[in-house]
Scaffold this motif. Structure first.
Motif, PDB file in Angstrom:
ATOM      1  N   GLY A  66      -4.738   3.985   6.889  1.00 47.37           N
ATOM      2  CA  GLY A  66      -5.810   4.964   7.252  1.00 47.37           C
ATOM      3  C   GLY A  66      -6.745   5.047   5.990  1.00 47.37           C
ATOM      4  N   ALA A  67      -6.960   4.106   5.339  1.00 48.08           N
ATOM      5  CA  ALA A  67      -7.772   4.470   3.972  1.00 48.08           C
ATOM      6  C   ALA A  67      -9.370   4.234   4.488  1.00 48.08           C
ATOM      7  CB  ALA A  67      -7.914   3.455   2.867  1.00 48.08           C
ATOM      8  N   GLU A  68     -10.168   5.077   4.080  1.00 47.10           N
ATOM      9  CA  GLU A  68     -11.656   4.836   4.598  1.00 47.10           C
ATOM     10  C   GLU A  68     -12.358   3.844   3.715  1.00 47.10           C
ATOM     11  OE1 GLU A  68     -15.762   7.606   4.347  1.00 47.10           O
ATOM     12  OE2 GLU A  68     -13.964   8.733   4.064  1.00 47.10           O
ATOM     13  N   VAL A  69     -12.970   2.685   4.004  1.00 45.03           N
ATOM     14  CA  VAL A  69     -13.448   1.637   3.250  1.00 45.03           C
ATOM     15  C   VAL A  69     -14.808   1.739   3.759  1.00 45.03           C
ATOM     16  CG1 VAL A  69     -13.098  -0.737   2.767  1.00 45.03           C
ATOM     17  CG2 VAL A  69     -11.211   0.651   3.356  1.00 45.03           C
ATOM     18  N   PRO A  70     -15.922   1.940   2.785  1.00 42.91           N
ATOM     19  CA  PRO A  70     -17.078   1.948   3.082  1.00 42.91           C
ATOM     20  C   PRO A  70     -17.601   0.461   3.038  1.00 42.91           C
ATOM     21  CG  PRO A  70     -16.914   3.044   1.037  1.00 42.91           C
ATOM     22  CD  PRO A  70     -15.504   2.810   1.688  1.00 42.91           C
ATOM     23  N   VAL A  71     -17.104  -0.264   2.136  1.00 43.47           N
ATOM     24  CA  VAL A  71     -17.715  -1.731   2.005  1.00 43.47           C
ATOM     25  C   VAL A  71     -16.547  -2.677   1.749  1.00 43.47           C
ATOM     26  CG1 VAL A  71     -18.242  -1.203  -0.497  1.00 43.47           C
ATOM     27  CG2 VAL A  71     -19.600  -2.919   0.534  1.00 43.47           C
ATOM     28  N   ALA A  72     -16.639  -3.993   1.995  1.00 44.49           N
ATOM     29  CA  ALA A  72     -15.816  -5.016   1.433  1.00 44.49           C
ATOM     30  C   ALA A  72     -16.471  -6.331   1.653  1.00 44.49           C
ATOM     31  CB  ALA A  72     -14.832  -5.235   2.843  1.00 44.49           C
ATOM     32  N   VAL A  73     -16.281  -6.901   0.518  1.00 47.91           N
ATOM     33  CA  VAL A  73     -17.117  -8.388   0.422  1.00 47.91           C
ATOM     34  C   VAL A  73     -16.155  -9.199   0.092  1.00 47.91           C
ATOM     35  CG1 VAL A  73     -19.102  -7.068  -0.557  1.00 47.91           C
ATOM     36  CG2 VAL A  73     -17.446  -8.061  -2.013  1.00 47.91           C
ATOM     37  N   VAL A 124     -12.109   5.266  -0.434  1.00 47.98           N
ATOM     38  CA  VAL A 124     -12.264   6.513  -0.697  1.00 47.98           C
ATOM     39  C   VAL A 124     -10.724   6.915  -1.168  1.00 47.98           C
ATOM     40  CG1 VAL A 124     -12.817   8.860   0.094  1.00 47.98           C
ATOM     41  CG2 VAL A 124     -14.451   6.982   1.087  1.00 47.98           C
ATOM     42  N   ARG A 125     -10.815   7.566  -2.187  1.00 43.89           N
ATOM     43  CA  ARG A 125      -9.454   7.992  -2.771  1.00 43.89           C
ATOM     44  C   ARG A 125      -8.956   9.337  -2.126  1.00 43.89           C
ATOM     45  NH1 ARG A 125      -7.797   9.289  -9.186  1.00 43.89           N
ATOM     46  NH2 ARG A 125      -5.940  10.486  -8.648  1.00 43.89           N
ATOM     47  N   PRO A 126      -7.656   9.284  -1.708  1.00 49.71           N
ATOM     48  CA  PRO A 126      -7.233  10.503  -0.729  1.00 49.71           C
ATOM     49  C   PRO A 126      -7.304  11.656  -1.638  1.00 49.71           C
ATOM     50  CG  PRO A 126      -5.388   8.596  -0.950  1.00 49.71           C
ATOM     51  CD  PRO A 126      -6.680   8.124  -1.879  1.00 49.71           C
ATOM     52  N   SER A 127      -7.464  12.737  -0.763  1.00 46.98           N
ATOM     53  CA  SER A 127      -7.514  14.101  -1.524  1.00 46.98           C
ATOM     54  C   SER A 127      -6.536  14.323  -2.302  1.00 46.98           C
ATOM     55  CB  SER A 127      -7.731  15.059  -0.401  1.00 46.98           C
ATOM     56  OG  SER A 127      -7.411  16.318  -0.780  1.00 46.98           O
ATOM     57  N   ARG A 128      -6.776  15.002  -3.621  1.00 45.04           N
ATOM     58  CA  ARG A 128      -5.698  15.491  -4.480  1.00 45.04           C
ATOM     59  C   ARG A 128      -4.844  16.442  -3.697  1.00 45.04           C
ATOM     60  NH1 ARG A 128      -3.678  15.322  -9.751  1.00 45.04           N
ATOM     61  NH2 ARG A 128      -3.296  17.494 -10.743  1.00 45.04           N
ATOM     62  N   THR A 129      -5.679  17.436  -3.318  1.00 45.99           N
ATOM     63  CA  THR A 129      -4.877  18.561  -2.814  1.00 45.99           C
ATOM     64  C   THR A 129      -4.004  18.034  -1.725  1.00 45.99           C
ATOM     65  OG1 THR A 129      -7.006  19.935  -2.888  1.00 45.99           O
ATOM     66  CG2 THR A 129      -5.507  20.575  -1.397  1.00 45.99           C
ATOM     67  N   ALA A 130      -4.486  17.040  -0.586  1.00 44.74           N
ATOM     68  CA  ALA A 130      -3.648  16.648   0.379  1.00 44.74           C
ATOM     69  C   ALA A 130      -2.321  16.082  -0.226  1.00 44.74           C
ATOM     70  CB  ALA A 130      -4.514  15.743   1.317  1.00 44.74           C
ATOM     71  N   ASN A 131      -2.443  15.436  -1.349  1.00 45.88           N
ATOM     72  CA  ASN A 131      -1.363  14.630  -2.034  1.00 45.88           C
ATOM     73  C   ASN A 131      -0.473  15.637  -2.406  1.00 45.88           C
ATOM     74  OD1 ASN A 131      -1.576  11.780  -1.262  1.00 45.88           O
ATOM     75  ND2 ASN A 131      -2.693  11.481  -3.170  1.00 45.88           N
ATOM     76  N   LEU A 132      -0.953  16.681  -3.110  1.00 46.35           N
ATOM     77  CA  LEU A 132      -0.115  17.688  -3.775  1.00 46.35           C
ATOM     78  C   LEU A 132       0.638  18.382  -2.580  1.00 46.35           C
ATOM     79  CD1 LEU A 132      -2.399  18.982  -6.560  1.00 46.35           C
ATOM     80  CD2 LEU A 132      -0.329  17.435  -6.821  1.00 46.35           C
ATOM     81  N   ALA A 194      -0.257   4.399   1.261  1.00 41.57           N
ATOM     82  CA  ALA A 194       0.974   4.474   2.132  1.00 41.57           C
ATOM     83  C   ALA A 194       1.872   5.599   1.499  1.00 41.57           C
ATOM     84  CB  ALA A 194       1.589   3.273   2.320  1.00 41.57           C
ATOM     85  N   THR A 195       1.678   6.327   0.435  1.00 42.29           N
ATOM     86  CA  THR A 195       2.544   7.250  -0.422  1.00 42.29           C
ATOM     87  C   THR A 195       1.428   8.277  -0.939  1.00 42.29           C
ATOM     88  OG1 THR A 195       4.409   7.789  -1.428  1.00 42.29           O
ATOM     89  CG2 THR A 195       3.010   5.944  -2.048  1.00 42.29           C
ATOM     90  N   ALA A 196       2.057   9.206  -1.447  1.00 43.75           N
ATOM     91  CA  ALA A 196       1.219  10.371  -2.337  1.00 43.75           C
ATOM     92  C   ALA A 196       1.421   9.980  -3.841  1.00 43.75           C
ATOM     93  CB  ALA A 196       1.497  11.800  -2.109  1.00 43.75           C
ATOM     94  N   VAL A 197       0.446   9.580  -4.212  1.00 38.49           N
ATOM     95  CA  VAL A 197       0.227   9.304  -5.969  1.00 38.49           C
ATOM     96  C   VAL A 197      -0.498  10.166  -6.645  1.00 38.49           C
ATOM     97  CG1 VAL A 197      -0.185   7.076  -7.116  1.00 38.49           C
ATOM     98  CG2 VAL A 197       0.660   6.539  -5.063  1.00 38.49           C
ATOM     99  N   GLU A 198       0.109  10.734  -7.553  1.00 38.58           N
ATOM    100  CA  GLU A 198      -0.701  11.798  -8.449  1.00 38.58           C
ATOM    101  C   GLU A 198       0.053  11.515  -9.941  1.00 38.58           C
ATOM    102  OE1 GLU A 198      -3.303  13.208  -7.941  1.00 38.58           O
ATOM    103  OE2 GLU A 198      -3.575  12.780  -5.732  1.00 38.58           O
TER     104      GLU A 198
END
Length: 286
Positions: A66-73, A124-132, A194-198
């Motif tokens: 589910g990552a948001e990927v704005p650009v890939a080359v 886009v890096r996952p939200s820290r708030t959501a991970n916590l 795939a997991t919460a990383v902080e």
């Protein structure tokens, strides 16, 4: 966006870069250059706040989770899509619409060390708030892995890959190492998504009993690790920090032959997660 590189026509027609009647090839070359320039502009706009996905497999996993990927080359669009056909048909359509072809020199300028698959993307890096929130949620059905002051970026990435594979709730690091460093993300093959990383201080660790790995601890084979455990691992060089040891509820030891100094960090995590999954872990991946 679709690759608009030089046309390769059918039998009897002009080959790549060869002009036929009424065709100079220039519009195709110009279109390809415009596509590459547009992709590079999007990259530059996102490179600061986004996470580098280095290689096909990192991009594949990030998209799956589910990552948001704005650009890939890529400098080899056909090769990347062939890999998708073989290894990731579930995201092949997304990749077809996302990957832009750029010259190899352009691709290589965007990464520290070109990947054999010649693919790079920004996510886009996952939200820290959501991970916590995910780390603190109770009751917890799978453990949290805690790396206490790790030093090696590649080892940290390998641990995150393991944790994702076992369905762990997350991976927390203490100390100065950034668990979202590009080298860690590369080592984790994009499974940070795939997991919460902080990164947290010891005093900020999520709730749950701390089972800390230590040579002087109780043999892990005599224990059943609870699903809500925090499984803590010190660095290979210095072991557990004083702060983490004081926070530990249990010290646990892995079986090891005498005179062998230590296991690799990722190996220790793998053995511990396997023990958890094999001795009653209800949330593990079957």
């Amino acid at each position: 966006m679709t690759d608009l590189g030089p046309d390769a026509s059918g039998p009897g027609g002009p080959g790549p870069g060869v002009s036929g009647p009424g065709r100079t090839g220039e519009p195709d070359v110009a279109a390809a250059a415009a596509t590459a320039a547009a992709a590079l502009a999007v990259w530059r706009a996102h490179v600061g706040p986004c996470v580098l996905l280095d290689g096909f497999h990192a991009l594949k996993h990030a998209l799956r989770f589910g990552a948001e990927v704005p650009v890939a080359v890529t400098s080899d669009r056909a090769g990347a899509l062939a890999l998708a056909d073989e290894l990731a048909p579930d995201v092949r359509g997304v990749l077809d619409g996302l990957l832009d072809q750029v010259p190899h020199g352009t691709y290589a300028s965007l990464v520290a060390r070109p990947h054999p698959t010649a693919v790079a993307a920004l996510a886009v890096r996952p939200s820290r708030t959501a991970n916590l929130r995910a780390l603190a949620r109770t009751p917890r059905r799978t453990p949290v892995v805690v790396l206490d002051q790790p030093r090696n970026l590649g080892n940290a990435g390998a641990v995150i890959r393991l944790a994702a594979g076992f369905g762990a709730t997350g991976v927390v690091t203490t100390g100065t190492l950034d668990p979202w460093h590009p080298t860690v993300v590369r080592g984790g093959a994009g499974l940070h998504f795939a997991t919460a990383v902080e990164r947290l201080d010891v005093g900020e660790l999520p709730p749950g009993p701390v089972f800390a790995l230590d040579p002087e601890g109780e043999d892990i084979r005599a224990l059943e690790l609870p699903d809500d455990a925090l499984l803590a691992f010190g660095s290979e060089r210095s072991g557990l920090s004083r702060e983490l040891r004081a926070r530990a509820d249990h010290l646990v030891a892995l079986p090891m032959r005498p005179q062998v100094s230590s296991y690799n960090l990722a190996t220790s995590v793998a053995m511990t997660l396997y023990h958890w999954s094999a001795t009653g872990g209800v949330g593990h991946v079957a």
